[in-house]
Design a protein around this motif. Structure first.
Motif, PDB file in Angstrom:
ATOM      1  N   SER A  76      -1.190   0.196   7.213  1.00  0.00           N
ATOM      2  CA  SER A  76      -0.325  -0.733   7.914  1.00  0.00           C
ATOM      3  C   SER A  76       0.011  -0.278   9.325  1.00  0.00           C
ATOM      4  O   SER A  76       0.791  -0.922   9.988  1.00  0.00           O
ATOM      5  CB  SER A  76       0.963  -0.937   7.111  1.00  0.00           C
ATOM      6  OG  SER A  76       1.668   0.279   7.043  1.00  0.00           O
ATOM      7  N   ILE A  77      -0.551   0.812   9.803  1.00  0.00           N
ATOM      8  CA  ILE A  77      -0.155   1.353  11.101  1.00  0.00           C
ATOM      9  C   ILE A  77      -0.517   0.409  12.240  1.00  0.00           C
ATOM     10  O   ILE A  77       0.222   0.188  13.092  1.00  0.00           O
ATOM     11  CB  ILE A  77      -0.761   2.756  11.331  1.00  0.00           C
ATOM     12  CG1 ILE A  77       0.003   3.735  10.482  1.00  0.00           C
ATOM     13  CG2 ILE A  77      -0.711   3.161  12.784  1.00  0.00           C
ATOM     14  CD1 ILE A  77      -0.461   5.134  10.610  1.00  0.00           C
ATOM     15  N   GLY A  78      -1.599  -0.202  12.294  1.00  0.00           N
ATOM     16  CA  GLY A  78      -1.918  -1.062  13.417  1.00  0.00           C
ATOM     17  C   GLY A  78      -1.661  -2.514  13.133  1.00  0.00           C
ATOM     18  O   GLY A  78      -1.866  -3.348  13.993  1.00  0.00           O
ATOM     19  N   SER A  79      -1.210  -2.896  11.973  1.00  0.00           N
ATOM     20  CA  SER A  79      -1.065  -4.295  11.621  1.00  0.00           C
ATOM     21  C   SER A  79       0.293  -4.816  12.014  1.00  0.00           C
ATOM     22  O   SER A  79       1.259  -4.096  12.090  1.00  0.00           O
ATOM     23  CB  SER A  79      -1.290  -4.481  10.120  1.00  0.00           C
ATOM     24  OG  SER A  79      -0.287  -3.825   9.401  1.00  0.00           O
ATOM     25  N   SER A  80       0.349  -6.125  12.243  1.00  0.00           N
ATOM     26  CA  SER A  80       1.634  -6.732  12.544  1.00  0.00           C
ATOM     27  C   SER A  80       2.420  -6.877  11.262  1.00  0.00           C
ATOM     28  O   SER A  80       1.862  -7.026  10.184  1.00  0.00           O
ATOM     29  CB  SER A  80       1.401  -8.101  13.191  1.00  0.00           C
ATOM     30  OG  SER A  80       0.744  -8.953  12.274  1.00  0.00           O
ATOM     31  N   SER A  81       3.750  -6.861  11.392  1.00  0.00           N
ATOM     32  CA  SER A  81       4.579  -6.926  10.188  1.00  0.00           C
ATOM     33  C   SER A  81       4.855  -8.385   9.875  1.00  0.00           C
ATOM     34  O   SER A  81       5.777  -8.977  10.387  1.00  0.00           O
ATOM     35  CB  SER A  81       5.872  -6.149  10.387  1.00  0.00           C
ATOM     36  OG  SER A  81       6.655  -6.794  11.352  1.00  0.00           O
ATOM     37  N   THR A  82       4.008  -8.978   9.056  1.00  0.00           N
ATOM     38  CA  THR A  82       4.191 -10.354   8.626  1.00  0.00           C
ATOM     39  C   THR A  82       4.852 -10.359   7.275  1.00  0.00           C
ATOM     40  O   THR A  82       4.967  -9.341   6.614  1.00  0.00           O
ATOM     41  CB  THR A  82       2.826 -11.071   8.547  1.00  0.00           C
ATOM     42  OG1 THR A  82       2.043 -10.427   7.548  1.00  0.00           O
ATOM     43  CG2 THR A  82       2.099 -11.031   9.879  1.00  0.00           C
ATOM     44  N   SER A  83       5.244 -11.537   6.868  1.00  0.00           N
ATOM     45  CA  SER A  83       5.903 -11.622   5.563  1.00  0.00           C
ATOM     46  C   SER A  83       4.916 -11.345   4.440  1.00  0.00           C
ATOM     47  O   SER A  83       5.319 -10.930   3.362  1.00  0.00           O
ATOM     48  CB  SER A  83       6.548 -12.993   5.393  1.00  0.00           C
ATOM     49  OG  SER A  83       5.573 -14.009   5.475  1.00  0.00           O
ATOM     50  N   ALA A  84       3.621 -11.543   4.677  1.00  0.00           N
ATOM     51  CA  ALA A  84       2.624 -11.224   3.649  1.00  0.00           C
ATOM     52  C   ALA A  84       2.580  -9.718   3.414  1.00  0.00           C
ATOM     53  O   ALA A  84       2.508  -9.257   2.277  1.00  0.00           O
ATOM     54  CB  ALA A  84       1.247 -11.738   4.055  1.00  0.00           C
ATOM     55  N   ASP A  85       2.653  -8.936   4.517  1.00  0.00           N
ATOM     56  CA  ASP A  85       2.689  -7.481   4.373  1.00  0.00           C
ATOM     57  C   ASP A  85       3.953  -7.049   3.641  1.00  0.00           C
ATOM     58  O   ASP A  85       3.928  -6.175   2.800  1.00  0.00           O
ATOM     59  CB  ASP A  85       2.643  -6.799   5.749  1.00  0.00           C
ATOM     60  CG  ASP A  85       1.312  -6.997   6.446  1.00  0.00           C
ATOM     61  OD1 ASP A  85       0.315  -7.262   5.741  1.00  0.00           O
ATOM     62  OD2 ASP A  85       1.278  -6.897   7.685  1.00  0.00           O
ATOM     63  N   THR A  86       5.068  -7.686   3.980  1.00  0.00           N
ATOM     64  CA  THR A  86       6.336  -7.350   3.343  1.00  0.00           C
ATOM     65  C   THR A  86       6.285  -7.698   1.867  1.00  0.00           C
ATOM     66  O   THR A  86       6.748  -6.945   1.030  1.00  0.00           O
ATOM     67  CB  THR A  86       7.492  -8.099   4.034  1.00  0.00           C
ATOM     68  OG1 THR A  86       7.418  -7.850   5.427  1.00  0.00           O
ATOM     69  CG2 THR A  86       8.825  -7.666   3.495  1.00  0.00           C
ATOM     70  N   GLY A  87       5.691  -8.858   1.551  1.00  0.00           N
ATOM     71  CA  GLY A  87       5.575  -9.258   0.145  1.00  0.00           C
ATOM     72  C   GLY A  87       4.713  -8.291  -0.636  1.00  0.00           C
ATOM     73  O   GLY A  87       5.037  -7.932  -1.774  1.00  0.00           O
ATOM     74  N   THR A  88       3.626  -7.845  -0.023  1.00  0.00           N
ATOM     75  CA  THR A  88       2.752  -6.903  -0.709  1.00  0.00           C
ATOM     76  C   THR A  88       3.472  -5.580  -0.949  1.00  0.00           C
ATOM     77  O   THR A  88       3.382  -5.013  -2.027  1.00  0.00           O
ATOM     78  CB  THR A  88       1.475  -6.660   0.122  1.00  0.00           C
ATOM     79  OG1 THR A  88       0.843  -7.907   0.340  1.00  0.00           O
ATOM     80  CG2 THR A  88       0.536  -5.739  -0.591  1.00  0.00           C
ATOM     81  N   SER A  89       4.230  -5.123   0.049  1.00  0.00           N
ATOM     82  CA  SER A  89       4.924  -3.854  -0.146  1.00  0.00           C
ATOM     83  C   SER A  89       6.016  -3.999  -1.207  1.00  0.00           C
ATOM     84  O   SER A  89       6.270  -3.080  -1.963  1.00  0.00           O
ATOM     85  CB  SER A  89       5.502  -3.346   1.168  1.00  0.00           C
ATOM     86  OG  SER A  89       6.493  -4.223   1.657  1.00  0.00           O
ATOM     87  N   ARG A  90       6.651  -5.165  -1.277  1.00  0.00           N
ATOM     88  CA  ARG A  90       7.630  -5.397  -2.339  1.00  0.00           C
ATOM     89  C   ARG A  90       6.959  -5.363  -3.698  1.00  0.00           C
ATOM     90  O   ARG A  90       7.502  -4.815  -4.660  1.00  0.00           O
ATOM     91  CB  ARG A  90       8.327  -6.738  -2.137  1.00  0.00           C
ATOM     92  CG  ARG A  90       9.311  -6.745  -1.015  1.00  0.00           C
ATOM     93  CD  ARG A  90      10.086  -8.049  -1.004  1.00  0.00           C
ATOM     94  NE  ARG A  90      10.579  -8.303   0.328  1.00  0.00           N
ATOM     95  CZ  ARG A  90      10.634  -9.496   0.891  1.00  0.00           C
ATOM     96  NH1 ARG A  90      10.246 -10.565   0.236  1.00  0.00           N
ATOM     97  NH2 ARG A  90      11.098  -9.632   2.100  1.00  0.00           N
ATOM     98  N   GLN A  91       5.776  -5.973  -3.771  1.00  0.00           N
ATOM     99  CA  GLN A  91       5.041  -5.957  -5.039  1.00  0.00           C
ATOM    100  C   GLN A  91       4.656  -4.534  -5.412  1.00  0.00           C
ATOM    101  O   GLN A  91       4.748  -4.148  -6.583  1.00  0.00           O
ATOM    102  CB  GLN A  91       3.799  -6.848  -4.939  1.00  0.00           C
ATOM    103  CG  GLN A  91       4.127  -8.323  -4.838  1.00  0.00           C
ATOM    104  CD  GLN A  91       2.909  -9.179  -4.578  1.00  0.00           C
ATOM    105  OE1 GLN A  91       1.778  -8.710  -4.677  1.00  0.00           O
ATOM    106  NE2 GLN A  91       3.126 -10.440  -4.234  1.00  0.00           N
ATOM    107  N   ASP A  92       4.244  -3.764  -4.435  1.00  0.00           N
ATOM    108  CA  ASP A  92       3.906  -2.363  -4.705  1.00  0.00           C
ATOM    109  C   ASP A  92       5.119  -1.593  -5.209  1.00  0.00           C
ATOM    110  O   ASP A  92       5.019  -0.783  -6.126  1.00  0.00           O
ATOM    111  CB  ASP A  92       3.344  -1.686  -3.448  1.00  0.00           C
ATOM    112  CG  ASP A  92       1.955  -2.195  -3.083  1.00  0.00           C
ATOM    113  OD1 ASP A  92       1.273  -2.741  -3.968  1.00  0.00           O
ATOM    114  OD2 ASP A  92       1.571  -2.038  -1.905  1.00  0.00           O
TER     115      ASP A  92
END
Length: 132
Positions: A76-92
């Protein structure tokens, strides 16, 4: 003292001076080598310390708590923080809590269902924003 004996003592004195000179040169070379090795080790230790501090500062600035399993903390270092990334991290995080026994299977399934519904709504909202 005759000339022969003076020449003999002079030769011995020159030989002793040459011997002392050789010993001093060898000791100096050994000390120089030891100094270079110690200097290299100290330089590497300082460099390792700087790299470690930079890594910790980067982790702190990026918000990585260091408690993750490492499967995605660098992704996730170069990626933008979208809600999809946040959702995936919540799932993790939910998966991790379930694996560690912090939540029950029913609670895990309920929370994952909520996350998937929230993710679908977010996807729809993003599509609507793109169309505008």
């Amino acid at each position: 003292m005759d000339g022969k004996q003076a020449l003999y003592y002079a030769a011995i004195a020159i030989a002793v001076l040459i011997g002392v000179s050789i010993v001093v040169s060898v000791v100096s070379a050994i000390l120089g080598l030891v100094s270079a090795i110690v200097s290299g080790i100290v330089s590497l230790a300082v460099l390792a310390g700087i790299v470690y501090v930079a890594y910790k500062a980067g982790s702190w600035l990026l918000g990585d708590d260091g408690g993750s399993t490492g499967s995605g903390s660098l992704d996730s270092i170069g990626s933008s923080s979208t809600s999809a990334d946040t959702g995936t991290s919540r799932q993790d995080r939910l998966r991790q809590q379930y694996v560690e026994g912090q939540i029950s299977e029913a609670e895990f399934e309920r929370r994952i269902g909520e996350e998937l519904e929230t993710e679908e709504v977010d996807d729809i909202d993003r599509e609507l924003e793109r169309e505008r």
